[in-house]
Scaffold this motif. Sequence first.
Motif, PDB file in Angstrom:
ATOM      1  N   UNK A   1      78.934  -0.313  14.996  1.00 10.19           N
ATOM      2  CA  UNK A   1      79.676  -0.828  16.151  1.00 10.19           C
ATOM      3  C   UNK A   1      79.598   0.046  17.409  1.00 10.19           C
ATOM      4  N   UNK A   2      79.210   1.292  17.258  1.00 10.13           N
ATOM      5  CA  UNK A   2      79.109   2.164  18.438  1.00 10.13           C
ATOM      6  C   UNK A   2      77.980   1.677  19.356  1.00 10.13           C
ATOM      7  N   UNK A   3      76.955   1.153  18.760  1.00  6.56           N
ATOM      8  CA  UNK A   3      75.785   0.777  19.566  1.00  6.56           C
ATOM      9  C   UNK A   3      75.456  -0.701  19.506  1.00  6.56           C
ATOM     10  N   UNK A   4      76.123  -1.426  18.617  1.00  7.65           N
ATOM     11  CA  UNK A   4      75.757  -2.838  18.401  1.00  7.65           C
ATOM     12  C   UNK A   4      76.921  -3.752  18.781  1.00  7.65           C
ATOM     13  N   UNK A   5      76.597  -4.821  19.484  1.00  4.95           N
ATOM     14  CA  UNK A   5      77.611  -5.817  19.835  1.00  4.95           C
ATOM     15  C   UNK A   5      77.019  -7.197  19.605  1.00  4.95           C
ATOM     16  N   UNK A   6      77.882  -8.146  19.320  1.00 13.61           N
ATOM     17  CA  UNK A   6      77.362  -9.499  19.053  1.00 13.61           C
ATOM     18  C   UNK A   6      78.338 -10.541  19.542  1.00 13.61           C
ATOM     19  N   UNK A   7      77.818 -11.717  19.773  1.00 16.33           N
ATOM     20  CA  UNK A   7      78.681 -12.869  20.030  1.00 16.33           C
ATOM     21  C   UNK A   7      78.008 -14.112  19.464  1.00 16.33           C
ATOM     22  N   UNK A   8      78.839 -15.091  19.125  1.00 18.72           N
ATOM     23  CA  UNK A   8      78.315 -16.318  18.525  1.00 18.72           C
ATOM     24  C   UNK A   8      78.192 -17.370  19.613  1.00 18.72           C
ATOM     25  N   UNK A   9      77.016 -17.940  19.725  1.00 22.44           N
ATOM     26  CA  UNK A   9      76.772 -19.005  20.695  1.00 22.44           C
ATOM     27  C   UNK A   9      76.249 -20.219  19.921  1.00 22.44           C
ATOM     28  N   UNK A  10      76.962 -21.318  19.993  1.00 23.12           N
ATOM     29  CA  UNK A  10      76.583 -22.536  19.259  1.00 23.12           C
ATOM     30  C   UNK A  10      76.306 -22.254  17.782  1.00 23.12           C
ATOM     31  N   UNK A  11      77.145 -21.461  17.174  1.00 24.37           N
ATOM     32  CA  UNK A  11      77.026 -21.190  15.735  1.00 24.37           C
ATOM     33  C   UNK A  11      75.957 -20.183  15.366  1.00 24.37           C
ATOM     34  N   UNK A  12      75.286 -19.604  16.364  1.00 25.56           N
ATOM     35  CA  UNK A  12      74.252 -18.614  16.076  1.00 25.56           C
ATOM     36  C   UNK A  12      74.576 -17.306  16.793  1.00 25.56           C
ATOM     37  N   UNK A  13      74.374 -16.212  16.079  1.00 25.42           N
ATOM     38  CA  UNK A  13      74.742 -14.909  16.640  1.00 25.42           C
ATOM     39  C   UNK A  13      73.644 -14.364  17.539  1.00 25.42           C
ATOM     40  N   UNK A  14      74.085 -13.766  18.644  1.00 23.96           N
ATOM     41  CA  UNK A  14      73.196 -12.984  19.497  1.00 23.96           C
ATOM     42  C   UNK A  14      73.678 -11.540  19.366  1.00 23.96           C
ATOM     43  N   UNK A  15      72.765 -10.643  19.098  1.00 19.46           N
ATOM     44  CA  UNK A  15      73.122  -9.259  18.807  1.00 19.46           C
ATOM     45  C   UNK A  15      72.337  -8.333  19.736  1.00 19.46           C
ATOM     46  N   UNK A  16      73.017  -7.336  20.276  1.00 20.95           N
ATOM     47  CA  UNK A  16      72.292  -6.337  21.081  1.00 20.95           C
ATOM     48  C   UNK A  16      72.461  -4.962  20.442  1.00 20.95           C
ATOM     49  N   UNK A  17      71.446  -4.148  20.611  1.00 21.83           N
ATOM     50  CA  UNK A  17      71.530  -2.758  20.183  1.00 21.83           C
ATOM     51  C   UNK A  17      71.328  -1.891  21.427  1.00 21.83           C
ATOM     52  N   UNK A  18      72.413  -1.310  21.917  1.00 22.51           N
ATOM     53  CA  UNK A  18      72.315  -0.578  23.185  1.00 22.51           C
ATOM     54  C   UNK A  18      71.537   0.732  23.039  1.00 22.51           C
ATOM     55  N   UNK A  19      71.395   1.233  21.829  1.00 19.37           N
ATOM     56  CA  UNK A  19      70.601   2.459  21.631  1.00 19.37           C
ATOM     57  C   UNK A  19      69.113   2.200  21.807  1.00 19.37           C
ATOM     58  N   UNK A  20      68.678   1.058  21.289  1.00 14.84           N
ATOM     59  CA  UNK A  20      67.243   0.761  21.350  1.00 14.84           C
ATOM     60  C   UNK A  20      66.913  -0.219  22.475  1.00 14.84           C
ATOM     61  N   UNK A  21      67.964  -0.754  23.137  1.00 13.74           N
ATOM     62  CA  UNK A  21      67.810  -1.757  24.208  1.00 13.74           C
ATOM     63  C   UNK A  21      67.113  -3.020  23.727  1.00 13.74           C
ATOM     64  N   UNK A  22      67.274  -3.349  22.456  1.00 11.14           N
ATOM     65  CA  UNK A  22      66.675  -4.582  21.933  1.00 11.14           C
ATOM     66  C   UNK A  22      67.765  -5.621  21.736  1.00 11.14           C
TER      67      UNK A  22
END
Lengths: 158, 131
Positions: B8-29
């Motif tokens: 959780x320190x580097x990863x955040x997510x949200x659900x859009x239309x039942x599908x998760x979008x995930x970011x990794x701020x450490x790797x910028x992916x």
Amino acid sequence: MKHEHVQQAAQELQLLHSSGEGVVFHGWSMIPTLVEGDQVILESVAFQEIRPGDIVTYRYRDKLPTRRVVSCRRNYLLLWCDNWPDMRFRSNYSDVLGRVTARIRDGERLEVDNAAWQKETTRAMQEYRASHAKYLLRQTRRFIGKHLLFHHVPPQHG
Amino acid sequence: MTIFHVNKESVASQIVDGEAVVINSNTSEYFSLNHFGTVIWQEINTATETLEKLTETTALNYGIPTHCVAKDVEDFTERLLEYKLISPCKNVTSEQTNCVVNSAIELPSGPYEPPKIEKFGDLQTLILSGE
């Protein structure tokens, strides 16, 4: 899911999880509160918590405008820029992504509850009200000019 | 049995239309997950259920052999580990596992689709604009 939707969702996440270093502000529209190159810190905000005077970032096409809320209407927010007193903008509550909580300029961090920021907010809101009063006056003059002073009276023929 | 947790320190997510979008701020992916991938992600994120239990429920629900679903789930979690989105949490005994109460796993409707994660390009530098 379409790529642009994924990209937009990722951008929003990025925006709200950038609390450490902030996000770069671009432009001259919010001088003096925000200037080109300021790092802006945002927090997520429930629409009920948004108040006039707050500066919010919202979604508009592929941009992230950051402007001052001057009025919270039933279905939308009325916004303006401190440095563009004659322009007004609107945003739906659902498009608001976050509220500014601080800025970092030349390494110095200023929080919104700091007296200097509060003073700036008060000044900006006073300026908005003065600008709004002028706007209403112009509208009233226009109305009078159009409907009362130049009302066409057909000549009477004896 | 391995339990995972989201970084959780580097990863955040949200659900859009039942599908998760995930970011990794450490790797910028950033990534998108399909429906079943999202179910697994949520289970890991909330840590309400073990993946083994989820696997069993899924297999039962879709009428698929448990080992097939287990393989899919294992491959999927390996990808999540590879992208540094999750970490192994701790080992628990089967006795402890039984203590976990299954509230309600909401599986996607329609035919079974293995969990998938799609990786997109790097996150771009954000710019707030007054203009």
